[in-house]
Each structure stands twice: as structure tokens, then as C-alpha cells.
Design a protein around this motif. Structure first.
Motif, short mmCIF file in Angstrom:
data_model
loop_
_atom_site.label_atom_id
_atom_site.label_comp_id
_atom_site.label_asym_id
_atom_site.label_seq_id
_atom_site.Cartn_x
_atom_site.Cartn_y
_atom_site.Cartn_z
N GLY A 1 1.44 -12.83 3.52
CA GLY A 1 2.72 -12.42 3.91
C GLY A 1 3.21 -11.13 3.40
O GLY A 1 4.31 -10.74 3.53
N PHE A 2 2.38 -10.44 2.70
CA PHE A 2 2.67 -9.00 2.31
C PHE A 2 3.16 -8.21 3.57
O PHE A 2 2.43 -8.33 4.47
CB PHE A 2 1.49 -8.26 1.74
CG PHE A 2 1.24 -8.72 0.17
CD1 PHE A 2 2.15 -7.81 -0.91
CD2 PHE A 2 0.57 -9.75 -0.17
CE1 PHE A 2 2.04 -8.48 -1.94
CE2 PHE A 2 0.41 -10.19 -1.64
CZ PHE A 2 1.21 -9.62 -2.42
N THR A 3 4.19 -7.26 3.45
CA THR A 3 4.40 -6.28 4.31
C THR A 3 3.75 -4.95 4.11
O THR A 3 3.78 -4.51 2.65
CB THR A 3 5.69 -5.87 4.38
OG1 THR A 3 6.68 -6.94 4.75
CG2 THR A 3 6.09 -4.75 5.29
N LEU A 4 2.51 -4.51 4.77
CA LEU A 4 1.64 -3.47 4.23
C LEU A 4 2.23 -2.06 4.89
O LEU A 4 3.14 -2.04 5.90
CB LEU A 4 0.32 -3.24 5.09
CG LEU A 4 -0.71 -4.11 4.52
CD1 LEU A 4 -0.37 -5.63 4.08
CD2 LEU A 4 -2.05 -4.36 5.11
N PHE A 5 2.33 -0.97 4.04
CA PHE A 5 2.60 0.11 4.53
C PHE A 5 1.80 1.49 4.13
O PHE A 5 1.03 1.19 3.20
CB PHE A 5 4.22 0.57 3.75
CG PHE A 5 4.22 0.86 2.56
CD1 PHE A 5 4.05 1.89 1.77
CD2 PHE A 5 4.40 -0.42 1.57
CE1 PHE A 5 4.11 2.15 0.16
CE2 PHE A 5 4.33 -0.43 0.19
CZ PHE A 5 4.23 0.75 -0.27
N GLU A 6 1.43 2.44 4.90
CA GLU A 6 0.75 3.59 4.68
C GLU A 6 1.53 4.53 3.74
O GLU A 6 3.02 4.85 4.02
CB GLU A 6 0.26 4.20 5.83
CG GLU A 6 1.25 4.31 7.04
CD GLU A 6 0.55 4.85 8.37
OE1 GLU A 6 0.57 6.22 8.51
OE2 GLU A 6 0.39 4.00 9.11
N TYR A 7 1.04 5.49 3.00
CA TYR A 7 1.62 6.42 2.17
C TYR A 7 0.88 7.48 2.11
O TYR A 7 1.30 8.71 1.57
CB TYR A 7 2.17 5.87 0.99
CG TYR A 7 0.96 5.77 0.05
CD1 TYR A 7 0.45 6.88 -0.74
CD2 TYR A 7 0.39 4.25 -0.20
CE1 TYR A 7 -0.63 6.55 -1.72
CE2 TYR A 7 -0.91 4.35 -1.09
CZ TYR A 7 -1.33 5.29 -1.88
OH TYR A 7 -2.41 5.07 -2.71
#
Length: 393
Positions: free
Chosen positions: A174-180
Motif C-alpha cells: 500500500g505504499f505510495t512510491l516517489f522518485e527523487y
């Protein structure tokens, strides 16, 4: 740590992407042949990454170590200092500690799949403790949260099966993934600042949330990084920008090498069978032998044991079953066996696991969690000679 290794890590992403071969997953002999023909100074770093991508864990370590290096012997003072600490299961400690933290930053060596498996083993416990956002330096995919699985276009390092499994598991939980990652062409100080700024933006948009950040190598450092021109690494810069103190965890320094002569002697001294952190009687964590406090915590991973040529830690994150390719499916040797989640192969998905089968006497087992799979068998010309579905219960 050699200067050439550090320098190449700063600027290789574009070079690596440009050199990705037509076949993403290769036979070991073909990877070795490419390394031998390569004339680049950093060919062993490139080669180690290619070995890791195709599932050759020990070969990746061996190739990386061809750069040389090693560690000084422990002094009597060092040994006495370390003996003040007691080992505690690293996974259990981090999950319990996470209850009091808002930001956890954990690193990896890009050629060491074990680090990705360990991070994956934390996900369920962290989610239960309120963590909802997961940032990955390696990720470059704005559609990942909608698609729910990574593809070969999701980032150079993402095509390695254990990195893809880490991402899949995070999405399933259920994590929301993001790039950085910083924009192309940014290196050194500019890259560290932009990475931190990108993470800060997500934190500012979700001020009441908890965050897990997975980075490479020295980006985890809060104190003075080895590369002085950075001034501050990503973790240190993030701390400065947000005025929030992250819990920084290093996995790299106390991880095995291909040979004991390259392996940090602390690993042998601790001599544990599971990944541990060290804690003294006052509750203080061991974070290295130097005076400079660069990270909050250093994990000491044990030496890998192999069963049928597969690392013993492959099931650390998620319970998997061992599956042998039936000999009836193999008409010639050698072959590569690739296991894809159902409906992912057709959409440029990434294998859950890969094994090279050299002969009929020794058939290494795929490690597969419960689910439905497509199994592809490729011959030495990389032609698909067999494809079938499989359900693991």
C-alpha cells in the motif's frame, strides 16, 4: 574506498543507460566476455552491475572487488570497543525504532541485491507503524503507482529482479512510491541538494506522514561525506532543509565482499548468522569505528550461505518456495530460466527471479512467492525455446 569507485558513481547513470545491451538478462559467459573486451576504467563496476541484474550475486561481488581495496586489521582497541556492544536483530530493531521516527533513510550498494531484499523485509512492519511514502533513488517512473508493477523502463537499476521485487512488494502493501533523483547532468553538490529538495517537497505536501527513503552508497550520510566537494550528502542536506532528524542506516560498510581479504573484519568478529545492529548497555548504537558520526546505525550482514548455488537470504523478505524447472522443458544446455508475474512479461515487466542452468546434473531452483507465473526458457542464442504458466501456492 578507492577514488575511482566514488567518482564513477557520480556520473555513470547516463553512460550505463547508453550501454544497456539488447538482452537485459544474460548468460554469465557473455557478461564476462563483455567485461574482458571493455576498455573503460570503470569496467568492473559496469560488469558487477550486469552480473547483479541477471541474478549472479557472487559473480557481482567478485567483479566489483577486482578494483582492489580491503580493510586494515582491527586493533586491540577496536576489538575491545566493539565487544562493549551486543548484537540485536536488525529488522526487529529498525521496525521497533521506526515507531518514534518520521523519516528513515537506508542505503544500498547498487551491485548487492541483498540490500534490496533486506529493505523489502522492513516494508510490512514499517507500514504497520504508519509509513506510507517510499522514495527510491533508482526509480524513474511517474506511472508506477497506477500500473502497480515496474517495467524495464522504470529505471536502470530497477530491472534487477530483487529491486523490482522490492517495488512490487511496496505497492502490494500500500505504499505510495516517489522518485527523487536529480535532473540529468547534475552531479556533486548540485545533485545532493536537488535530491534533498525533491524529497522535501513530498514531505511538505504530506506533513503528517512517515517516509522511507532508499538511496545508494554515501547519500545516506548525515555527517561529513568522504567526497568533500559535496559539502553535505543528500541525508545531511535533507536534515538541514526540513529541520527534521532522519534515522539514517548504512548497509554497505559491513557487508561481505567476495573474499575475506576484502571483507571488513568487524563482520567476522561479530560472527552472527543474521543481520544485526550493535547496542551497548546505555542503548547507544554502534555506528562505526571512526570518530566522525556519519550515520545513526550500521547494519552488519553475515556471510552468505549458498544452497544449490542460491543465496540463503533470498526468502528474507517474503516466504518463497523453491521450484525446479522440469528437465522435460529443457531441450539443450545452457539455458536461462526467467519467471515473470502473470501478465507482466507482455508489458515489459521484470522477472521475479532468474537462474542460469548449465547442465542437466545441476538445476538451481527458482525462488518464487505464491502467485501465478509465466516461465520463459531461453537458449544460448537468447531464443525462447519454451514458455509455460505456473501457479505457486
Amino acid at each position: 574506498m578507492k577514488v575511482i569507485y566514488i567518482l564513477c558513481l557520480l556520473s555513470l547513470n547516463n553512460i550505463l543507460i547508453a550501454q544497456v545491451p539488447k538482452e537485459k538478462y544474460q548468460f554469465s559467459k557473455d557478461i564476462n566476455a563483455a567485461i574482458e573486451k571493455d576498455t573503460l576504467a570503470w569496467k568492473y563496476q559496469l560488469g558487477a552491475t550486469e552480473y547483479a541484474t541477471s541474478g549472479y550475486y557472487h559473480e557481482a561481488l567478485t567483479t566489483w572487488d577486482k578494483n582492489g581495496g580491503g580493510f586494515k586489521k582491527l586493533t586491540v582497541e577496536d576489538s575491545l570497543f566493539i565487544k562493549k556492544f551486543n548484537p540485536k536483530n536488525a529488522k526487529e530493531y529498525i521496525i521497533e525504532r521506526s515507531k518514534a521516527e518520521q523519516i528513515i533513510i537506508i542505503n544500498e550498494a547498487h551491485h548487492n541485491a541483498r540490500h534490496r531484499v533486506f529493505t523489502a523485509s522492513l516494508l510490512k512492519g514499517l507500514y504497520e507503524n504508519g509509513y506510507r511514502f517510499f522514495g527510491l533513488e533508482a526509480l524513474s517512473d511517474t506511472l508506477i503507482n497506477d500500473r502497480k508493477f515496474p517495467t524495464i523502463k522504470s529505471g536502470y537499476y530497477v530491472k534487477e529482479p530483487q529491486m523490482a521485487n522490492l517495488i512490487r512488494e511496496a505497492l502490494e502493501i500500500g505504499f505510495t512510491l516517489f522518485e527523487y533523483e536529480a535532473t540529468d547532468g547534475k552531479n556533486g553538490k548540485e545533485r545532493e541538494i536537488e535530491q534533498a529538495e525533491n524529497i522535501k517537497k513530498i514531505i511538505d505536501e504530506n506533513p503528517n506522514s512517515k517516509f522511507l527513503i532508499h538511496c545508494g552508497y554515501d547519500h545516506v550520510i548525515e555527517g561529513m561525506p568522504k567526497i568533500k566537494r559535496w559539502e553535505k550528502a543528500m541525508a545531511g542536506k535533507l536534515k538541514e532543509l526540513t529541520n527534521k532528524n532522519p534515522f539514517s542506516i548504512d548497509q554497505v560498510i559491513y557487508s561481505e565482499k567476495s573474499d575475506l581479504k576484502f571483507t571488513n573484519p568487524v563482520i567476522e568478529l561479530v560472527n552472527n548468522t543474521s543481520s544485526v545492529v550493535l547496542i551497548d548497555e546505555k542503548g547507544s548504537l554502534f555506528n562505526g569505528l571512526s570518530n566522525a558520526e556519519q550515520v545513526d546505525c550500521q547494519i552488519i550482514h553475515p556471510i552468505t550461505k549458498y544452497y544449490n548455488n542460491r543465496p540463503d537470504w533470498l526468502s528474507l523478505s517474503k516466504e518463497s518456495k523453491k521450484y525446479s524447472i522440469p528437465k522435460s522443458k529443457i531441450k539443450e544446455y545452457p539455458v536461462l530460466a526467467l519467471a515473470y508475474k502473470d501478465n507482466e512479461y507482455e508489458h515489459e515487466g521484470i522477472p521475479v527471479d532468474i537462474v542460469e542452468i548449465l547442465n542437466k546434473e545441476e538445476i538451481p531452483k527458482l525462488m518464487l512467492p505464491a502467485g501465478k507465473y509465466q516461465i520463459l526458457i531461453k537458449n544460448k542464442m537468447y531464443e525462447i525455446v519454451s514458455i509455460y504458466t505456473l501457479t505457486i501456492k
